[in-house]
Design a protein around this motif. Structure first.
Motif, PDB file in Angstrom:
ATOM      1  N   MET A  32       1.157  -1.182   0.022  1.00 30.69           N
ATOM      2  CA  MET A  32       0.147  -0.002  -0.319  1.00 30.69           C
ATOM      3  C   MET A  32       0.928   1.623  -0.124  1.00 30.69           C
ATOM      4  SD  MET A  32      -2.631  -0.776  -0.898  1.00 30.69           S
ATOM      5  CE  MET A  32      -3.295  -1.644  -1.016  1.00 30.69           C
ATOM      6  N   ASN A  33       1.858   1.645  -0.211  1.00 30.49           N
ATOM      7  CA  ASN A  33       2.930   2.305  -0.950  1.00 30.49           C
ATOM      8  C   ASN A  33       1.921   3.273  -2.077  1.00 30.49           C
ATOM      9  OD1 ASN A  33       2.986   1.730  -3.872  1.00 30.49           O
ATOM     10  ND2 ASN A  33       4.972   0.325  -3.276  1.00 30.49           N
ATOM     11  N   GLU A  34       2.151   4.730  -2.362  1.00 25.23           N
ATOM     12  CA  GLU A  34       1.457   5.596  -2.454  1.00 25.23           C
ATOM     13  C   GLU A  34       1.104   5.335  -4.265  1.00 25.23           C
ATOM     14  OE1 GLU A  34       2.570  10.418  -3.831  1.00 25.23           O
ATOM     15  OE2 GLU A  34       3.119   9.549  -1.830  1.00 25.23           O
ATOM     16  N   ARG A  35       2.516   4.125  -5.221  1.00 28.54           N
ATOM     17  CA  ARG A  35       1.921   4.440  -6.133  1.00 28.54           C
ATOM     18  C   ARG A  35       0.708   3.535  -5.947  1.00 28.54           C
ATOM     19  NH1 ARG A  35       6.212   2.194 -10.971  1.00 28.54           N
ATOM     20  NH2 ARG A  35       4.835   2.413 -12.548  1.00 28.54           N
ATOM     21  N   GLN A  36       0.121   2.575  -5.296  1.00 31.98           N
ATOM     22  CA  GLN A  36      -0.647   1.366  -5.394  1.00 31.98           C
ATOM     23  C   GLN A  36      -1.554   1.858  -4.440  1.00 31.98           C
ATOM     24  OE1 GLN A  36       0.728  -2.239  -2.265  1.00 31.98           O
ATOM     25  NE2 GLN A  36       1.901  -2.629  -4.084  1.00 31.98           N
ATOM     26  N   GLN A  37      -1.755   2.867  -3.843  1.00 37.58           N
ATOM     27  CA  GLN A  37      -3.030   3.766  -3.367  1.00 37.58           C
ATOM     28  C   GLN A  37      -3.280   4.665  -4.859  1.00 37.58           C
ATOM     29  OE1 GLN A  37      -2.833   6.295   0.104  1.00 37.58           O
ATOM     30  NE2 GLN A  37      -1.654   4.363   0.995  1.00 37.58           N
ATOM     31  N   THR A  38      -2.527   4.918  -5.526  1.00 40.05           N
ATOM     32  CA  THR A  38      -3.339   5.982  -6.856  1.00 40.05           C
ATOM     33  C   THR A  38      -3.204   5.162  -7.934  1.00 40.05           C
ATOM     34  OG1 THR A  38      -0.982   7.349  -6.167  1.00 40.05           O
ATOM     35  CG2 THR A  38      -1.571   7.554  -8.291  1.00 40.05           C
ATOM     36  N   TYR A  39      -3.558   4.074  -7.923  1.00 44.04           N
ATOM     37  CA  TYR A  39      -3.153   2.778  -8.149  1.00 44.04           C
ATOM     38  C   TYR A  39      -4.869   2.800  -8.124  1.00 44.04           C
ATOM     39  CZ  TYR A  39      -4.142  -1.550 -10.998  1.00 44.04           C
ATOM     40  OH  TYR A  39      -5.002  -2.572 -11.699  1.00 44.04           O
ATOM     41  N   PHE A  40      -4.664   2.216  -6.790  1.00 43.03           N
ATOM     42  CA  PHE A  40      -6.160   1.532  -7.066  1.00 43.03           C
ATOM     43  C   PHE A  40      -7.723   3.193  -6.515  1.00 43.03           C
ATOM     44  CE2 PHE A  40      -4.214  -1.797  -5.098  1.00 43.03           C
ATOM     45  CZ  PHE A  40      -5.033  -3.347  -5.455  1.00 43.03           C
ATOM     46  N   ARG A  41      -7.054   4.161  -6.232  1.00 43.72           N
ATOM     47  CA  ARG A  41      -7.860   5.243  -6.842  1.00 43.72           C
ATOM     48  C   ARG A  41      -8.364   5.610  -8.086  1.00 43.72           C
ATOM     49  NH1 ARG A  41      -8.518   9.396  -3.140  1.00 43.72           N
ATOM     50  NH2 ARG A  41      -5.667   8.601  -2.111  1.00 43.72           N
ATOM     51  N   MET A  42      -7.638   5.528  -9.490  1.00 44.93           N
ATOM     52  CA  MET A  42      -7.611   5.577 -10.424  1.00 44.93           C
ATOM     53  C   MET A  42      -8.968   4.539 -10.513  1.00 44.93           C
ATOM     54  SD  MET A  42      -6.452   8.621 -10.812  1.00 44.93           S
ATOM     55  CE  MET A  42      -6.660   9.190 -12.588  1.00 44.93           C
ATOM     56  N   LEU A  43      -8.255   3.637  -9.977  1.00 41.39           N
ATOM     57  CA  LEU A  43      -9.111   2.079 -10.697  1.00 41.39           C
ATOM     58  C   LEU A  43     -10.952   2.175 -10.348  1.00 41.39           C
ATOM     59  CD1 LEU A  43      -9.487  -0.567 -11.955  1.00 41.39           C
ATOM     60  CD2 LEU A  43      -8.753  -1.509  -9.644  1.00 41.39           C
ATOM     61  N   LEU A  44     -10.720   2.386  -8.419  1.00 43.00           N
ATOM     62  CA  LEU A  44     -12.417   3.156  -8.487  1.00 43.00           C
ATOM     63  C   LEU A  44     -13.301   3.670  -9.013  1.00 43.00           C
ATOM     64  CD1 LEU A  44     -10.798   2.181  -4.640  1.00 43.00           C
ATOM     65  CD2 LEU A  44     -12.436   0.698  -5.860  1.00 43.00           C
TER      66      LEU A  44
END
Length: 152
Positions: A32-44
């Motif tokens: 759950m690093n920043e890149r992963q959080q950004t990935y999931f935010r954009m996906l959602l």
């Protein structure tokens, strides 16, 4: 016209390819690093946008007019299709609420962690079901308890 569960999966897969064709969260990274959080935010957000778009198309179709088939069988078939479409939209309305909840968890730093145990949910599960709130084990235990209480 009716939307199926496989259409939700297709929308999610398209969003994944569109957002990050060269990036997939990896177990090699910090969880759950920043890149992963950004990935999931954009996906959602993309998933939510596509649901709203489909709902707008359904609303437009409903506003275009009532079902006017002359044959009773055709009319019944059309009404059945509309019933399925509206149930699907209701299911997607509930999904939007889960997406909003997942976005709030990203903002608070709780996204990706089980709401029952606090353990990491796991990237493979989140990639498959970005709105997941429990680990596979916690979800299975929850479903067993739910089944037992339904059987009583």
């Amino acid at each position: 016209m009716p939307i199926s569960a496989s259409d939700d999966i297709d929308v999610l897969e398209k969003a994944k390819r569109l957002l990050a064709p060269d990036y997939v969260p990896s177990e090699d990274e910090e969880y759950m690093n920043e890149r992963q959080q950004t990935y999931f935010r954009m996906l959602l957000l993309e998933w939510k946008r596509s649901i709203h778009s489909a709902a707008g198309q359904t609303l437009q179709s409903l506003q275009d007019g009532p079902i006017r088939e002359a044959d009773l069988t055709d009319r019944a078939s059309s009404e059945t299709d509309w019933g399925i479409e509206l149930r699907t939209r209701d299911r997607q309305r509930k999904l939007v609420a889960k997406i909003d909840s997942a976005l709030r968890r990203i903002d608070s730093g709780d996204y990706g962690y089980c709401e029952v145990t606090g353990d990491p949910i796991g990237l493979r599960r989140l990639i498959a079901r970005p709105v997941a709130t429990m680990t596979v084990e916690a979800q299975e235990a929850h479903e067993r308890r739910e089944k037992i209480s339904r059987d009583d």
